[in-house]
Design an enzyme around this catalytic site. Structure first.
Site, PDB file in Angstrom:
ATOM      1  N   LYS A   1       0.838  -1.205   0.000  1.00  0.00           N
ATOM      2  CA  LYS A   1       0.000   0.000   0.000  1.00  0.00           C
ATOM      3  C   LYS A   1       0.881   1.267   0.000  1.00  0.00           C
ATOM      4  CE  LYS A   1      -3.467  -2.509   2.803  1.00  0.00           C
ATOM      5  NZ  LYS A   1      -4.443  -2.401   3.902  1.00  0.00           N
TER       6      LYS A   1
ATOM      7  N   TYR B   1     -12.140  -3.175  -2.943  1.00  0.00           N
ATOM      8  CA  TYR B   1     -12.765  -3.344  -1.624  1.00  0.00           C
ATOM      9  C   TYR B   1     -14.275  -3.542  -1.705  1.00  0.00           C
ATOM     10  CZ  TYR B   1      -8.403  -2.443   0.813  1.00  0.00           C
ATOM     11  OH  TYR B   1      -7.131  -2.541   1.308  1.00  0.00           O
TER      12      TYR B   1
ATOM     13  N   ASN C   1      -1.415  -0.398   7.582  1.00  0.00           N
ATOM     14  CA  ASN C   1      -0.749  -1.680   7.861  1.00  0.00           C
ATOM     15  C   ASN C   1       0.086  -2.180   6.684  1.00  0.00           C
ATOM     16  OD1 ASN C   1      -2.914  -2.304   6.320  1.00  0.00           O
ATOM     17  ND2 ASN C   1      -3.887  -3.678   7.774  1.00  0.00           N
TER      18      ASN C   1
ATOM     19  N   HIS D   1      -1.585  -5.427   1.773  1.00  0.00           N
ATOM     20  CA  HIS D   1      -2.806  -6.212   1.603  1.00  0.00           C
ATOM     21  C   HIS D   1      -2.409  -7.598   1.124  1.00  0.00           C
ATOM     22  CE1 HIS D   1      -6.631  -7.744   0.140  1.00  0.00           C
ATOM     23  NE2 HIS D   1      -5.953  -8.149  -0.920  1.00  0.00           N
TER      24      HIS D   1
ATOM     25  N   GLU E   1      -9.352 -11.116  -6.976  1.00  0.00           N
ATOM     26  CA  GLU E   1      -8.488  -9.928  -6.904  1.00  0.00           C
ATOM     27  C   GLU E   1      -7.426  -9.937  -7.995  1.00  0.00           C
ATOM     28  OE1 GLU E   1      -8.867  -9.176  -2.077  1.00  0.00           O
ATOM     29  OE2 GLU E   1      -7.031 -10.036  -2.876  1.00  0.00           O
TER      30      GLU E   1
HETATM   31  P1  GDP Z   1      -7.018  -7.575   5.965  1.00  0.00           P
HETATM   32  O1  GDP Z   1      -7.518  -8.537   4.918  1.00  0.00           O
HETATM   33  O2  GDP Z   1      -6.430  -8.294   7.155  1.00  0.00           O
HETATM   34  O3  GDP Z   1      -6.066  -6.535   5.436  1.00  0.00           O
HETATM   35  O4  GDP Z   1      -8.247  -6.779   6.560  1.00  0.00           O
HETATM   36  P2  GDP Z   1      -9.717  -6.519   5.998  1.00  0.00           P
HETATM   37  O5  GDP Z   1      -9.871  -7.058   4.608  1.00  0.00           O
HETATM   38  O6  GDP Z   1     -10.680  -6.975   7.014  1.00  0.00           O
HETATM   39  O7  GDP Z   1      -9.755  -4.929   5.990  1.00  0.00           O
HETATM   40  C1  GDP Z   1      -9.139  -4.237   4.953  1.00  0.00           C
HETATM   41  C2  GDP Z   1      -8.300  -3.087   5.515  1.00  0.00           C
HETATM   42  O8  GDP Z   1      -9.160  -2.206   6.248  1.00  0.00           O
HETATM   43  C3  GDP Z   1      -7.244  -3.479   6.530  1.00  0.00           C
HETATM   44  O9  GDP Z   1      -6.060  -3.956   5.961  1.00  0.00           O
HETATM   45  C4  GDP Z   1      -7.049  -2.154   7.255  1.00  0.00           C
HETATM   46  O10 GDP Z   1      -6.228  -1.255   6.514  1.00  0.00           O
HETATM   47  C5  GDP Z   1      -8.459  -1.584   7.308  1.00  0.00           C
HETATM   48  N1  GDP Z   1      -9.204  -1.939   8.523  1.00  0.00           N
HETATM   49  C6  GDP Z   1      -9.725  -3.164   8.814  1.00  0.00           C
HETATM   50  N2  GDP Z   1     -10.364  -3.175   9.996  1.00  0.00           N
HETATM   51  C7  GDP Z   1     -10.259  -1.901  10.484  1.00  0.00           C
HETATM   52  C8  GDP Z   1     -10.745  -1.250  11.694  1.00  0.00           C
HETATM   53  O11 GDP Z   1     -11.389  -1.840  12.542  1.00  0.00           O
HETATM   54  N3  GDP Z   1     -10.459   0.058  11.837  1.00  0.00           N
HETATM   55  C9  GDP Z   1      -9.758   0.770  10.909  1.00  0.00           C
HETATM   56  N4  GDP Z   1      -9.550   2.067  11.139  1.00  0.00           N
HETATM   57  N5  GDP Z   1      -9.285   0.207   9.769  1.00  0.00           N
HETATM   58  C10 GDP Z   1      -9.526  -1.118   9.547  1.00  0.00           C
HETATM   59 MG    MG Z   2      -8.985  -8.510   3.481  1.00  0.00          MG
END
Ligand code: GDP
Ligand code: MG
Length: 199
Positions: free
Chosen positions: A14, A54, A156, A159, A170
């Site tokens: 990212k 997303y 973070n 992805h 994806e």
């Molecule tokens: P990943 O697959 O582990 O990266 O997580 P997800 O697909 O659930 O969420 C996508 C992205 O959304 C994550 O990588 C984070 O950058 C962001 N994100 C996810 N959960 C949270 C949250 O509870 N709070 C905030 N501020 N950002 C979040």
């Molecule tokens: Mg994810």
């Protein structure tokens, strides 16, 4: 060389990875693990592209919101809402801004159990909860709490597809088949060649 359980995963470095000068360090972790990079390019995603990436099914959105609520409960904190879908929709809006904020590096990474291995290397979504040695623990200081407080997506760095199905969807979004290369890697010979066994 494709064995059973060979998987592909989409990895995105990212915009914060590029701004922090961490492309090399992070790519190296996947290489050193023995995974195979079969496609790699720099892209500056448009908002539309980020929104497509997303555009998750309701079940995945619910899971995302529920995971956030569970993290708050574990720490004895209260979220402003108990509705997982509302939380997920809010995060998604922020995510589109985050992913399209600057150039990113997109990769297809392959190997046996690649999806699970890559998720382990990336570490927990929330850097505060991540195990040491993972990318989110070693390179990121953010947390859900501070990110939510500031109404932004948690930074973070990486992805990584959550499962094989998500990975295939994806990969189609980010790469044309001609951009993905099919080749053998030396480590595959070390792992799978019968020549190395005693006869
Ligand atoms: P990943 O697959 O582990 O990266 O997580 P997800 O697909 O659930 O969420 C996508 C992205 O959304 C994550 O990588 C984070 O950058 C962001 N994100 C996810 N959960 C949270 C949250 O509870 N709070 C905030 N501020 N950002 C979040
Ligand atoms: Mg994810």
């Amino acid at each position: 060389m494709k064995t059973k359980l060979h998987e592909r995963s989409l990895v995105l470095l990212k915009p914060d990875t590029i701004q922090r000068g961490l492309i090399g360090e992070i790519v190296a972790r996947f290489e050193k693990k023995g995974l195979k990079i079969t496609a790699l390019k720099m892209v500056w995603p448009t908002k539309e592209m980020a929104a497509k990436h997303y555009d998750l099914p309701e079940s995945a959105m619910r899971q995302l919101g529920e995971r956030t609520l569970a993290t708050y409960a574990e720490k004895g904190q209260k979220h402003r809402t108990n509705d997982p879908l509302e939380i997920a929709r809010d995060i998604m809006k922020k995510l589109v801004g985050y992913l399209s904020a600057g150039p990113i590096v997109a990769m297809v990474v392959e190997g046996v159990h690649a999806v699970a291995h890559i998720r382990k290397i990336r570490g927990a979504t929330n850097p505060l909860a991540a195990d040491m040695g993972t990318i989110t623990a070693d390179y990121a200081v953010d947390s859900y709490f501070i990110a939510d407080l500031q109404a932004r997506a948690v930074r973070n760095l990486v992805h990584a597809s959550g499962n094989v199905e998500e990975a295939e969807t994806e990969i189609k979004l980010w790469f044309r088949e001609g951009e993905i290369y099919d080749y053998d890697l030396a480590i595959e010979k070390i792992l799978y060649s019968k020549e190395w066994e005693a006869k």
